[in-house]
Design a protein around this motif. Structure first.
Motif: not given
Length: 158
Positions: A9-34
């Motif tokens: 439980k202690l580890v999963s919430l920060p990992i979830s937040m990192i996954l969400i941030c990486l997903g947002i970054m992937t969406i916003l940079g998707g037109h110039i990156t894979p």
């Protein structure tokens, strides 16, 4: 009730937040990156799914109401359709990229509204990535939330 360990439980919430941030970054940079809308939406959903699986449905810190899920899914679908129809009516093709206007058929005022401020001039592609990301995120998250709710109902009926 979830039977996960304290460490999980202690580890999963920060990992979830990192996954969400990486997903947002992937969406916003998707037109110039894979990557793009689908991949970023799946990453965001992965963060939500991890939280639901570890904490359980009722105790998850990333809990969404039914109304919130409906609104996000509707925004994603309507945004995609509206951008497609703008391309159809202005450029003659569904999902015509009116921000770049390769055929020179779009009036400059409409082209300036949908011109994405980037050196690569992707037009409406980043906006499409955002709407697709919303649809994928909500769709995948809703499936897991529904299954977790079904599991909770079956456990309570025993």
């Amino acid at each position: 009730m979830s039977q996960s360990s304290i460490i999980l439980k202690l580890v999963s919430l920060p990992i979830s937040m990192i996954l969400i941030c990486l997903g947002i970054m992937t969406i916003l940079g998707g037109h110039i990156t894979p990557g793009g809308g689908f991949q970023g939406g799946a990453m965001i959903a992965g963060g939500v799914i991890l939280s639901v699986l570890v904490y359980g449905l009722g105790n998850s810190p990333l809990e969404f109401s039914h109304l919130y899920i409906e609104v996000l899914e509707s925004i994603g679908a309507l945004g995609f359709i509206i951008l497609g129809l703008i391309g159809l009516f202005v450029g003659g093709f569904f999902l015509y990229n009116v921000g770049t206007d390769l055929l020179n058929v779009v009036p400059p005022t409409i082209q300036n509204v949908l011109h994405y401020p980037d050196v690569t001039n992707a037009g409406i592609i980043p906006y499409l990535n955002i709407f697709v990301g919303l649809k994928v995120f909500v769709g995948l998250s809703a499936i897991v939330i529904a299954f977790a709710g079904f599991k909770k109902i079956t456990e309570e009926s025993k």
